[in-house]
Write a protein that holds these residues in place. Structure first.
Motif, PDB file in Angstrom:
ATOM      1  N   TRP A  39       9.285   1.156  12.112  1.00 60.24           N
ATOM      2  CA  TRP A  39       8.567   1.002  10.836  1.00 60.24           C
ATOM      3  C   TRP A  39       8.790  -0.351  10.167  1.00 60.24           C
ATOM      4  CZ3 TRP A  39      11.334   0.399   6.212  1.00 60.24           C
ATOM      5  CH2 TRP A  39      10.525   0.258   5.074  1.00 60.24           C
ATOM      6  N   LYS A  40      10.012  -0.808  10.139  1.00 64.31           N
ATOM      7  CA  LYS A  40      10.371  -1.943   9.284  1.00 64.31           C
ATOM      8  C   LYS A  40       9.568  -3.197   9.601  1.00 64.31           C
ATOM      9  CE  LYS A  40      14.439  -3.925   7.103  1.00 64.31           C
ATOM     10  NZ  LYS A  40      15.924  -3.919   7.047  1.00 64.31           N
ATOM     11  N   LEU A  41       9.427  -3.524  10.888  1.00 68.76           N
ATOM     12  CA  LEU A  41       8.703  -4.739  11.262  1.00 68.76           C
ATOM     13  C   LEU A  41       7.247  -4.657  10.824  1.00 68.76           C
ATOM     14  CD1 LEU A  41       8.636  -7.452  12.670  1.00 68.76           C
ATOM     15  CD2 LEU A  41       8.175  -6.273  14.834  1.00 68.76           C
ATOM     16  N   LYS A  42       6.612  -3.481  11.045  1.00 68.95           N
ATOM     17  CA  LYS A  42       5.221  -3.302  10.607  1.00 68.95           C
ATOM     18  C   LYS A  42       5.102  -3.501   9.097  1.00 68.95           C
ATOM     19  CE  LYS A  42       4.658   0.814  12.299  1.00 68.95           C
ATOM     20  NZ  LYS A  42       4.044   2.116  12.644  1.00 68.95           N
ATOM     21  N   PHE A  43       6.022  -2.908   8.365  1.00 64.55           N
ATOM     22  CA  PHE A  43       5.979  -2.977   6.906  1.00 64.55           C
ATOM     23  C   PHE A  43       6.090  -4.417   6.421  1.00 64.55           C
ATOM     24  CE2 PHE A  43       8.235  -3.000   2.819  1.00 64.55           C
ATOM     25  CZ  PHE A  43       7.349  -2.277   2.045  1.00 64.55           C
ATOM     26  N   GLU A  44       6.997  -5.186   7.013  1.00 64.66           N
ATOM     27  CA  GLU A  44       7.183  -6.578   6.588  1.00 64.66           C
ATOM     28  C   GLU A  44       5.929  -7.401   6.857  1.00 64.66           C
ATOM     29  OE1 GLU A  44       9.566  -7.719   4.856  1.00 64.66           O
ATOM     30  OE2 GLU A  44      10.837  -5.929   4.935  1.00 64.66           O
ATOM     31  N   ILE A  45       5.288  -7.169   7.997  1.00 65.18           N
ATOM     32  CA  ILE A  45       4.052  -7.887   8.319  1.00 65.18           C
ATOM     33  C   ILE A  45       2.960  -7.546   7.307  1.00 65.18           C
ATOM     34  CG2 ILE A  45       2.179  -8.094  10.008  1.00 65.18           C
ATOM     35  CD1 ILE A  45       4.310  -7.692  12.197  1.00 65.18           C
ATOM     36  N   GLU A  46       2.824  -6.261   7.032  1.00 64.67           N
ATOM     37  CA  GLU A  46       1.794  -5.810   6.075  1.00 64.67           C
ATOM     38  C   GLU A  46       2.073  -6.350   4.665  1.00 64.67           C
ATOM     39  OE1 GLU A  46       1.406  -1.632   8.562  1.00 64.67           O
ATOM     40  OE2 GLU A  46       2.142  -1.632   6.493  1.00 64.67           O
ATOM     41  N   ALA A  68      -0.286 -12.557   0.611  1.00 62.10           N
ATOM     42  CA  ALA A  68      -1.239 -13.648   0.827  1.00 62.10           C
ATOM     43  C   ALA A  68      -2.594 -13.308   0.225  1.00 62.10           C
ATOM     44  CB  ALA A  68      -1.372 -13.924   2.322  1.00 62.10           C
ATOM     45  N   GLU A  69      -3.019 -12.051   0.379  1.00 60.30           N
ATOM     46  CA  GLU A  69      -4.314 -11.631  -0.181  1.00 60.30           C
ATOM     47  C   GLU A  69      -4.283 -11.652  -1.707  1.00 60.30           C
ATOM     48  OE1 GLU A  69      -4.888  -7.834   1.580  1.00 60.30           O
ATOM     49  OE2 GLU A  69      -5.690  -8.630   3.474  1.00 60.30           O
ATOM     50  N   GLU A  70      -3.169 -11.205  -2.293  1.00 62.77           N
ATOM     51  CA  GLU A  70      -3.052 -11.218  -3.745  1.00 62.77           C
ATOM     52  C   GLU A  70      -3.021 -12.644  -4.286  1.00 62.77           C
ATOM     53  OE1 GLU A  70       0.410  -8.935  -4.550  1.00 62.77           O
ATOM     54  OE2 GLU A  70      -0.631  -6.996  -4.422  1.00 62.77           O
ATOM     55  N   ALA A  71      -2.317 -13.528  -3.560  1.00 61.92           N
ATOM     56  CA  ALA A  71      -2.270 -14.922  -3.987  1.00 61.92           C
ATOM     57  C   ALA A  71      -3.657 -15.552  -3.923  1.00 61.92           C
ATOM     58  CB  ALA A  71      -1.291 -15.701  -3.112  1.00 61.92           C
ATOM     59  N   ALA A  72      -4.413 -15.206  -2.861  1.00 62.66           N
ATOM     60  CA  ALA A  72      -5.763 -15.752  -2.714  1.00 62.66           C
ATOM     61  C   ALA A  72      -6.709 -15.270  -3.801  1.00 62.66           C
ATOM     62  CB  ALA A  72      -6.322 -15.378  -1.333  1.00 62.66           C
ATOM     63  N   SER A  73      -6.466 -14.050  -4.293  1.00 59.92           N
ATOM     64  CA  SER A  73      -7.333 -13.506  -5.346  1.00 59.92           C
ATOM     65  C   SER A  73      -6.821 -13.812  -6.747  1.00 59.92           C
ATOM     66  CB  SER A  73      -7.473 -11.991  -5.175  1.00 59.92           C
ATOM     67  OG  SER A  73      -6.218 -11.362  -5.315  1.00 59.92           O
TER      68      SER A  73
END
Length: 514
Positions: free
Chosen positions: A399-406, A412-417
Motif C-alpha cells: 500500500w505505502k508506495l502506491k499511496f505516496e505516488i498518488e 501536483a494537481e492541486e498546485a496546478a489548479s
C-alpha cells in the motif's frame, strides 16, 4: 562508492527481514487480485444485484484490484475460505485496501466476514440477509460518514443475533487516494481500528461505552408492568394558591404605546412617496394591453427621500409602555406533595448474561455486498492474519508506495489548479463539520437540501465560501423560526444578485438555493 555499497547492503537486509517476517508468520488469507477473480470469487445471481465487477488496474498503477464499475447499482460478490477462521483464540487482524477513484458521495465500501453456510446462505444467493459475524469498512451517505465496525453476536439467553455497532467510529478519508483499513481483535477484548497504519479508535468489546447496544445486557430493566400511581405528583413547583392579583395589575395594558414626546424631524417630506415610477422605463414595444393588461412602470426608490429624514405620512414611533405588566400569574412555591419523577421499579433482566469474551462466530467467507451511487471503487489486498506485524509488513510492501505516488500526483494537481495543501485540508475539515451540523435534529426538515449543498461544494471547491454562507442562512432562518415562530426575511448577501432579485422575492431565491 563505499557508502553506496553499504546502503545497498542495508536495503537488502531490510527486504530480507521483511520477507523473513512474512514467511515466519504467513497470513491466514490474502487476496491481491493480481489475477482475475473469475472462478475464485462468486458473483451473486440475485436479481437485485446488477452491478458489474471488473478486474481492473488502479489509476496510475500497474496494480490490479476488484472494481465497482457502474453507478447507482447494487453489488454482491463472495469468496469462500479454504478453512474456517476462529476469532476466539489469539489475535486476529482484518485488513483491506480501498481506493475511491472518483470520491464517495453516497455508498458503502465495506466487507462482510460471513458465518458458516450452515447458518442458512449460499454463495450464488449472497445478499444483504446473509448472516455475517463482522462488518467492517467505510460507508458514507448524507449524515453517515464512518468506518463501520459491527459485530453480530448471539445472545445465549434469547438465542437471537444482535448487531452491536462501534460507537463514535472514525470518519472516511475524503479524497481519491488508496487507503488501508485495519481492525485488530485482541484476546483481552480490545479492538483497535487503524487507517493507513495510524490508530484511529480503541475500544473494548465488553464496554457499554464502546458498543451500542452493549454486548452484555443490563442486569436489571424497568418493570414493563409497573404503572405510575394516579396520585403521584411530579410537580416540583406549583402556583401559590394563596396569591392574589394586585388591584393595580392591568392585564390589558399594551406592550407598546406611541411616544408622545417624539417630534417630526425637520425637513420631513410629507407629500413625497417613498417609491416613484422609474422615469427611464418605457413600455415594451410588444406589450399588448388587451392580453398583458395595463402597463405600469416599475417602481424605484424616491431619490428625494435619500437626502431627507423621511417621506410620506409621519407617525410617532412606538415605545415600551411603562404600565405594561402582561398576564398575571401566581408565583411558584415548593409543592408540598412533590414525590419526584416517577420511574418504574427495576426487575432482573431475563436476557442478562455474564461474558468474559465475546462468543465470536467463525468466518468461512468474505463478501462485498454494497449499494452505491458511485463507481470507481477499487478493493485490493484483502488480508486475514493472526499477527499484527504481518499486516504491517503488507501495508509497507503493497500500500505505502502506491499511496505516496498518488499523494504526490494530487499535490501536483492541486498546485496546478492554484490550491495549496492548507486550503485543501481546511476544506475537507469544513465539509466534515458541515455534515455533522446538517445532521442535527432541529435541522431535520432541511437535511436533504443541506447535504445536497455540501456535496456540490465537495465537487466544486471554489464554491466553499458560497456554500458556507447559504448553510448559515438556512440555520439562522430555522433558528429565528424556532425563537419567534415565523420566518424572517432572507438577506441578500451578493450585490450582483440583489440587483435583479426583488426584495419581495429574496426569500424565494434563498429557498431555491437550498
Amino acid at each position: 562508492m563505499e557508502g553506496r555499497q553499504i546502503r545497498a547492503v542495508l536495503v537488502l537486509v531490510v527486504i530480507s527481514c521483511v520477507g523473513f517476517q512474512i514467511r515466519a508468520s504467513d497470513p491466514i488469507f490474502i487476496e491481491s487480485f493480481d489475477e482475475s477473480f473469475d472462478g475464485r470469487w462468486i458473483v451473486s445471481e440475485k436479481d437485485d444485484y446488477k452491478g458489474i465487477w471488473k478486474h481492473s488496474k488502479s489509476e496510475g498503477h500497474d496494480d490490479y484490484g476488484l472494481l465497482v464499475s457502474e453507478q447507482a447499482k447494487k453489488y454482491a460478490i463472495v469468496k469462500e475460505l479454504d478453512e474456517a477462521v476462529s476469532l476466539k483464540d489469539g489475535t486476529i487482524v482484518l485488513q483491506f485496501e480501498v481506493r475511491l477513484q472518483k470520491g464517495l458521495e453516497c455508498g458503502g465500501a465495506y466487507l462482510k466476514y460471513l458465518r458458516p453456510q450452515e447458518a442458512g446462505w449460499k454463495p450464488a444467493e449472497f445478499d444483504n440477509d446473509c448472516p455475517y459475524s463482522i462488518m467492517f469498512g467505510p460507508d458514507k451517505c448524507g449524515s453517515t460518514n464512518k468506518v463501520h465496525f459491527i459485530l453480530k453476536h448471539k445472545n445465549p439467553k434469547s438465542g437471537k443475533y444482535v448487531e452491536h455497532h462501534l460507537k463514535y467510529p472514525p470518519s472516511v478519508p475524503s479524497d481519491k487516494l488508496s487507503h488501508v483499513y485495519t481492525a485488530i481483535l485482541k484476546p483481552d477484548n480490545e479492538l483497535r481500528i487503524l487507517i493507513d497504519g495510524e490508530e484511529k479508535k480503541t475500544a473494548n468489546f465488553l464496554s457499554a461505552e464502546d458498543f451500542e447496544p452493549a454486548l452484555i445486557p443490563a442486569e436489571t430493566i424497568p418493570d414493563p408492568n409497573d404503572k405510575k400511581p394516579e396520585d403521584w405528583d411530579e410537580r416540583a413547583k406549583i402556583p401559590d394558591p394563596d396569591a392574589v392579583k394586585p388591584d393595580d395589575w392591568d392585564e390589558d395594558a399594551p406592550m407598546e404605546i406611541e411616544d408622545e414626546e417624539a417630534v417630526k424631524p425637520e425637513g420631513w417630506l410629507d407629500d413625497e412617496p417613498e417609491e416613484i415610477d422609474d422615469p427611464d422605463a418605457s413600455k415594451p414595444e410588444d406589450w399588448d394591453d388587451e392580453e398583458d393588461g395595463e402597463w405600469e412602470a416599475p417602481k424605484i426608490d424616491n431619490p428625494k427621500c435619500e437626502i431627507a429624514p423621511g417621506c410620506g405620512e409621519w407617525k410617532r414611533p412606538m415605545k415600551r409602555n411603562p404600565a405594561y405588566k402582561g398576564k398575571w400569574h401566581a408565583p411558584l412555591i415548593d409543592n408540598p406533595d412533590y414525590k419526584g419523577i416517577w420511574k418504574p421499579q427495576q426487575i432482573p433482566n431475563p436476557d442478562y448474561f455474564e461474558l468474559d469474551r465475546p462468543d465470536f462466530e467463525p468466518i468461512t467467507a468474505i463478501g462485498i455486498e454494497i449499494w452505491t451511487m458511485q463507481d470507481g471503487i477499487l478493493f485490493d489486498n484483502i488480508l486475514i492474519a493472526n499477527d499484527e506485524k504481518v499486516a504491517e509488513a503488507y501495508r509497507d510492501t503493497t500500500w505505502k508506495l502506491k499511496f505516496e505516488i498518488e499523494k504526490e500526483k494530487q499535490k501536483a494537481e492541486e498546485a496546478a489548479s492554484g490550491l495549496s495543501d492548507g486550503l485543501s485540508g481546511l476544506q475537507k475539515a469544513v465539509f466534515d463539520i458541515l455534515y455533522k451540523i446538517g445532521g442535527l435534529p432541529f435541522l431535520s426538515a432541511y437535511k436533504v437540501q443541506i447535504f445536497d449543498l455540501i456535496e456540490k461544494g465537495e465537487k466544486q471547491p471554489n464554491l466553499t465560501i458560497g456554500i458556507l454562507v447559504s448553510i448559515v442562512v438556512v440555520i439562522l432562518t430555522v433558528f429565528f423560526k424556532i425563537l419567534f415562530g415565523e420566518k424572517k426575511p432572507a438577506v441578500c448577501f451578493f450585490s450582483s444578485q440583489c440587483n435583479f432579485i426583488p426584495k419581495s422575492h429574496n426569500a424565494d431565491y434563498w429557498n431555491s438555493l437550498v
